[in-house]
Scaffold this motif. Structure first.
Motif, short mmCIF file in Angstrom:
data_model
loop_
_atom_site.label_atom_id
_atom_site.label_comp_id
_atom_site.label_asym_id
_atom_site.label_seq_id
_atom_site.Cartn_x
_atom_site.Cartn_y
_atom_site.Cartn_z
N LEU A 95 -7.67 35.66 -46.88
CA LEU A 95 -8.51 35.82 -48.06
C LEU A 95 -8.48 34.53 -48.87
CD1 LEU A 95 -10.16 37.67 -50.00
CD2 LEU A 95 -7.98 38.26 -51.07
N ILE A 96 -9.65 34.03 -49.19
CA ILE A 96 -9.78 32.87 -50.07
C ILE A 96 -10.60 33.34 -51.25
CG2 ILE A 96 -10.63 30.52 -50.33
CD1 ILE A 96 -10.48 30.28 -47.26
N VAL A 97 -10.14 33.05 -52.46
CA VAL A 97 -10.89 33.40 -53.66
C VAL A 97 -11.26 32.12 -54.40
CG1 VAL A 97 -9.92 35.70 -53.92
CG2 VAL A 97 -8.78 33.78 -54.99
N ALA A 98 -12.40 32.16 -55.06
CA ALA A 98 -12.88 30.99 -55.78
C ALA A 98 -13.63 31.41 -57.03
CB ALA A 98 -13.80 30.16 -54.89
N VAL A 99 -13.54 30.58 -58.05
CA VAL A 99 -14.28 30.78 -59.29
C VAL A 99 -14.94 29.45 -59.62
CG1 VAL A 99 -14.16 31.35 -61.74
CG2 VAL A 99 -12.68 32.53 -60.12
N GLU A 100 -16.21 29.51 -59.94
CA GLU A 100 -16.95 28.30 -60.25
C GLU A 100 -16.34 27.56 -61.44
OE1 GLU A 100 -21.54 26.96 -61.22
OE2 GLU A 100 -21.11 28.99 -60.52
N TYR A 101 -16.22 26.25 -61.32
CA TYR A 101 -15.70 25.39 -62.38
C TYR A 101 -16.89 25.05 -63.28
CZ TYR A 101 -13.82 21.13 -64.54
OH TYR A 101 -13.40 20.17 -65.43
N SER A 102 -16.84 25.56 -64.50
CA SER A 102 -17.98 25.38 -65.39
C SER A 102 -17.52 25.49 -66.84
CB SER A 102 -19.03 26.46 -65.10
OG SER A 102 -20.06 26.42 -66.04
N SER A 103 -18.27 24.87 -67.72
CA SER A 103 -17.99 25.02 -69.14
C SER A 103 -18.66 26.28 -69.69
CB SER A 103 -18.48 23.79 -69.91
OG SER A 103 -19.88 23.63 -69.70
N LYS A 104 -19.43 26.96 -68.85
CA LYS A 104 -20.09 28.20 -69.23
C LYS A 104 -19.20 29.40 -68.90
CE LYS A 104 -24.53 26.14 -68.14
NZ LYS A 104 -25.65 26.15 -67.21
N PRO A 105 -19.36 30.50 -69.60
CA PRO A 105 -18.57 31.69 -69.28
C PRO A 105 -18.95 32.29 -67.93
CG PRO A 105 -20.10 32.15 -71.07
CD PRO A 105 -20.23 30.70 -70.75
N VAL A 106 -17.99 32.98 -67.31
CA VAL A 106 -18.21 33.61 -66.00
C VAL A 106 -17.93 35.11 -66.10
CG1 VAL A 106 -17.58 31.52 -64.73
CG2 VAL A 106 -15.83 33.21 -65.25
N GLN A 107 -18.32 35.85 -65.07
CA GLN A 107 -18.01 37.27 -65.01
C GLN A 107 -17.80 37.74 -63.58
OE1 GLN A 107 -22.64 38.45 -65.81
NE2 GLN A 107 -21.13 39.69 -66.79
N ALA A 108 -17.66 36.79 -62.64
CA ALA A 108 -17.51 37.16 -61.24
C ALA A 108 -16.61 36.16 -60.52
CB ALA A 108 -18.87 37.22 -60.57
N ILE A 109 -16.04 36.62 -59.41
CA ILE A 109 -15.30 35.73 -58.51
C ILE A 109 -15.99 35.77 -57.15
CG2 ILE A 109 -13.10 36.06 -59.68
CD1 ILE A 109 -12.29 37.91 -57.36
N LYS A 110 -15.74 34.75 -56.36
CA LYS A 110 -16.25 34.70 -54.99
C LYS A 110 -15.05 34.88 -54.06
CE LYS A 110 -19.71 31.38 -56.45
NZ LYS A 110 -20.20 30.01 -56.38
N PHE A 111 -15.28 35.51 -52.92
CA PHE A 111 -14.19 35.65 -51.96
C PHE A 111 -14.72 35.55 -50.54
CE2 PHE A 111 -15.65 39.95 -52.58
CZ PHE A 111 -15.55 40.55 -51.33
N SER A 112 -13.84 35.07 -49.66
CA SER A 112 -14.18 34.91 -48.25
C SER A 112 -13.04 35.47 -47.41
CB SER A 112 -14.39 33.44 -47.91
OG SER A 112 -14.58 33.26 -46.52
N THR A 113 -13.39 36.19 -46.36
CA THR A 113 -12.39 36.72 -45.44
C THR A 113 -12.52 36.07 -44.07
OG1 THR A 113 -13.87 38.55 -44.88
CG2 THR A 113 -12.22 38.96 -46.61
N ASP A 114 -13.30 34.98 -43.97
CA ASP A 114 -13.49 34.29 -42.69
C ASP A 114 -13.34 32.77 -42.83
OD1 ASP A 114 -15.79 33.71 -44.05
OD2 ASP A 114 -17.16 34.58 -42.58
N GLU A 115 -12.35 32.36 -43.60
CA GLU A 115 -12.02 30.95 -43.80
C GLU A 115 -13.17 30.14 -44.37
OE1 GLU A 115 -10.48 29.83 -39.93
OE2 GLU A 115 -8.47 30.49 -40.51
N GLY A 116 -13.92 30.75 -45.28
CA GLY A 116 -14.97 30.04 -46.00
C GLY A 116 -16.31 29.96 -45.31
#
Length: 144
Positions: A95-116
């Motif tokens: 499992l790889i999880v990612a969150v966009e790097y931004s100066s704006k607010p977020v409300q979601a995460i991204k995830f991958s179960t197949d090495e991206g």
């Protein structure tokens, strides 16, 4: 130099004379403020998996990096996410999880179960918030 990932095209001005190479943003790049929120990441229990910010241009100055992933210790790479992100490796690389790097607010995460290779978006709140860091519990070996 690191060979260009197969899943990206180079700008025609740098593709001439085979000058299109992947530039990985290391810890020095992060300290110089080159839009990469964290340096390359690997985990002892995810053998061969490396996640890093990088670009395909000759000069890295003022470029916004994308996220690249290698599953063979850095011999080959794929472009995995557009733009800079915070990222973490969990479940021995399952499992790889990612969150966009931004100066704006977020409300979601991204995830991958197949090495991206593929990413899914999980909206975990209806309210936005400012994200500053992504961490996992040390020593975890499972997502259960």
């Amino acid at each position: 130099p690191i060979k260009k990932p197969m899943n990206v095209k180079c700008n025609s001005s740098i593709a001439i004379n085979n000058k299109c190479k992947l530039h990985i943003y290391g810890k020095y790049s992060v300290t110089q403020g080159l839009s990469a929120p964290i340096p390359p990441l690997t985990a002892a229990n995810a053998v061969g998996l490396i996640i890093a910010h990088g670009s395909l241009e000759r000069s890295r100055v003022d470029l916004i990096p994308d996220v690249y992933i290698s599953n063979d210790g850095g011999y080959t790479w794929i472009k995995s996410l557009e733009g800079p992100h915070y990222y973490a490796v969990l479940d021995s690389g399952g499992l790889i999880v990612a969150v966009e790097y931004s100066s704006k607010p977020v409300q979601a995460i991204k995830f991958s179960t197949d090495e991206g290779q593929c990413w899914k978006v999980y909206k975990f709140t209806n309210r936005t918030f400012y994200f500053v860091d992504l961490s996992s519990e040390p020593g975890t070996k499972s997502t259960v």
